[in-house]
Design an enzyme around this catalytic site. Structure first.
Site, PDB file in Angstrom:
ATOM      1  N   ALA A  38      14.684  42.563 -40.884  1.00 14.33           N
ATOM      2  CA  ALA A  38      15.554  43.312 -39.970  1.00 14.33           C
ATOM      3  C   ALA A  38      14.895  43.474 -38.607  1.00 14.33           C
ATOM      4  O   ALA A  38      13.680  43.640 -38.502  1.00 14.33           O
ATOM      5  CB  ALA A  38      15.876  44.682 -40.552  1.00 14.33           C
ATOM      6  N   CYS A  39      15.737  43.432 -37.565  1.00 14.88           N
ATOM      7  CA  CYS A  39      15.306  43.790 -36.212  1.00 14.88           C
ATOM      8  C   CYS A  39      16.417  44.620 -35.589  1.00 14.88           C
ATOM      9  O   CYS A  39      17.296  45.116 -36.293  1.00 14.88           O
ATOM     10  CB  CYS A  39      14.972  42.543 -35.384  1.00 14.88           C
ATOM     11  SG  CYS A  39      16.392  41.508 -34.981  1.00 14.88           S
ATOM     12  N   SER A  40      16.428  44.768 -34.291  1.00 18.21           N
ATOM     13  CA  SER A  40      17.421  45.639 -33.650  1.00 18.21           C
ATOM     14  C   SER A  40      18.829  45.077 -33.723  1.00 18.21           C
ATOM     15  O   SER A  40      19.768  45.746 -34.154  1.00 18.21           O
ATOM     16  CB  SER A  40      17.051  45.883 -32.175  1.00 18.21           C
ATOM     17  OG  SER A  40      15.817  46.562 -32.082  1.00 18.21           O
ATOM     18  N   SER A  45      14.417  38.881 -36.084  1.00 25.69           N
ATOM     19  CA  SER A  45      14.446  38.858 -37.552  1.00 25.69           C
ATOM     20  C   SER A  45      14.637  37.440 -38.080  1.00 25.69           C
ATOM     21  O   SER A  45      14.052  37.064 -39.107  1.00 25.69           O
ATOM     22  CB  SER A  45      15.553  39.777 -38.077  1.00 25.69           C
ATOM     23  OG  SER A  45      16.802  39.446 -37.519  1.00 25.69           O
ATOM     24  N   LEU A  71      19.503  46.602 -37.236  1.00 29.27           N
ATOM     25  CA  LEU A  71      19.401  48.046 -37.487  1.00 29.27           C
ATOM     26  C   LEU A  71      20.295  48.854 -36.555  1.00 29.27           C
ATOM     27  O   LEU A  71      20.583  50.021 -36.832  1.00 29.27           O
ATOM     28  CB  LEU A  71      17.941  48.480 -37.365  1.00 29.27           C
ATOM     29  CG  LEU A  71      17.058  47.920 -38.496  1.00 29.27           C
ATOM     30  CD1 LEU A  71      15.592  48.138 -38.198  1.00 29.27           C
ATOM     31  CD2 LEU A  71      17.431  48.551 -39.832  1.00 29.27           C
TER      32      LEU A  71
END
Length: 226
Positions: free
Chosen positions: A168-170, A189, A211
């Site tokens: 996961a990333c932003s 990600s 996220l």
């Protein structure tokens, strides 16, 4: 004329030869004139500059992402939305690997998530690093980042190769093609997922929507107190 020009550097032709000049010069020779026709008008009618519509060349970054995307598809890295990710975390012991910077992770993250940042702030003060900071500042980016050379080493110290991982990333990015993005959209990600499968991790999923969507949906989150 040519002799005086060679002796006197200030002596030059009145203007440069443009393509039209060159066409006239070469078409004056018998062989070329014959190919165009004996009359100047037939030469102008015969000579055509044809242009074909071509796709713009891909940038090195786009080519690099295409290679990574192909590997992700070959390795069958699956994208899941945030609700599916939460279910997999609760019911199937999936681990959420948060690859955002440490400061963002501390502000808020899914409970139980593990943080290994794929990019890090440039911390050194060598002449090269100062030059890179200046380059970032030119584009209005005052917190320059670079690839974390210890990313895989840190992941391997926390997760074994059989671990079930959701990266996961932003923003998440996507591998799905669209009219405006035929190769999808890369993200931190997806780049991290690419590195994981290259290094032998077999159960790698990707959080589509990132996220940002997790927090937007009001799913569980926690913060780390300073």
């Amino acid at each position: 004329m040519l002799a005086s020009a060679a002796l006197n550097p200030s002596c030059s032709f009145s203007r440069p030869r443009w393509p039209s000049d060159l066409i006239r010069i070469h078409s004056s020779t018998p062989a070329v004139a014959a190919s165009f026709g004996s009359h100047p008008r037939s030469a102008s009618r015969s000579f055509r500059v044809r242009s074909a519509a071509t796709k713009p060349a891909k940038s090195p970054a786009e080519e690099d992402w295409k290679i990574k995307r192909d590997v992700l598809l070959q390795k069958r890295v699956r994208s899941v939305d945030v609700k599916e990710a939460l279910r997999l975390q609760k019911e199937n012991n999936f681990v959420i690997l948060d690859v955002r910077p440490e400061a963002e992770f501390k502000e808020a993250h899914p409970p139980g998530a593990i943080n290994v940042q794929i990019y890090r702030l440039i911390k050194e003060w060598t002449a090269w690093d100062i030059a890179r900071r200046a380059a970032f500042a030119f584009f209005g980016i005052f917190a320059g980042t670079e690839e974390n050379p210890e990313f895989m080493q840190s992941v391997e110290s926390k997760l074994d190769k059989d671990a079930k991982i959701i990266v996961a990333c932003s923003t998440g990015g996507t591998m799905k093609p669209s009219q405006s993005l035929p190769e999808g959209q890369q993200s931190r990600s997806l780049i991290a997922a690419y590195l994981l499968v290259l290094n032998g991790y077999k159960n790698v999923f990707h959080l589509e929507g990132g996220l940002y969507n997790w927090f937007k949906e009001g799913l569980p989150s926690e913060a780390e107190q300073e």
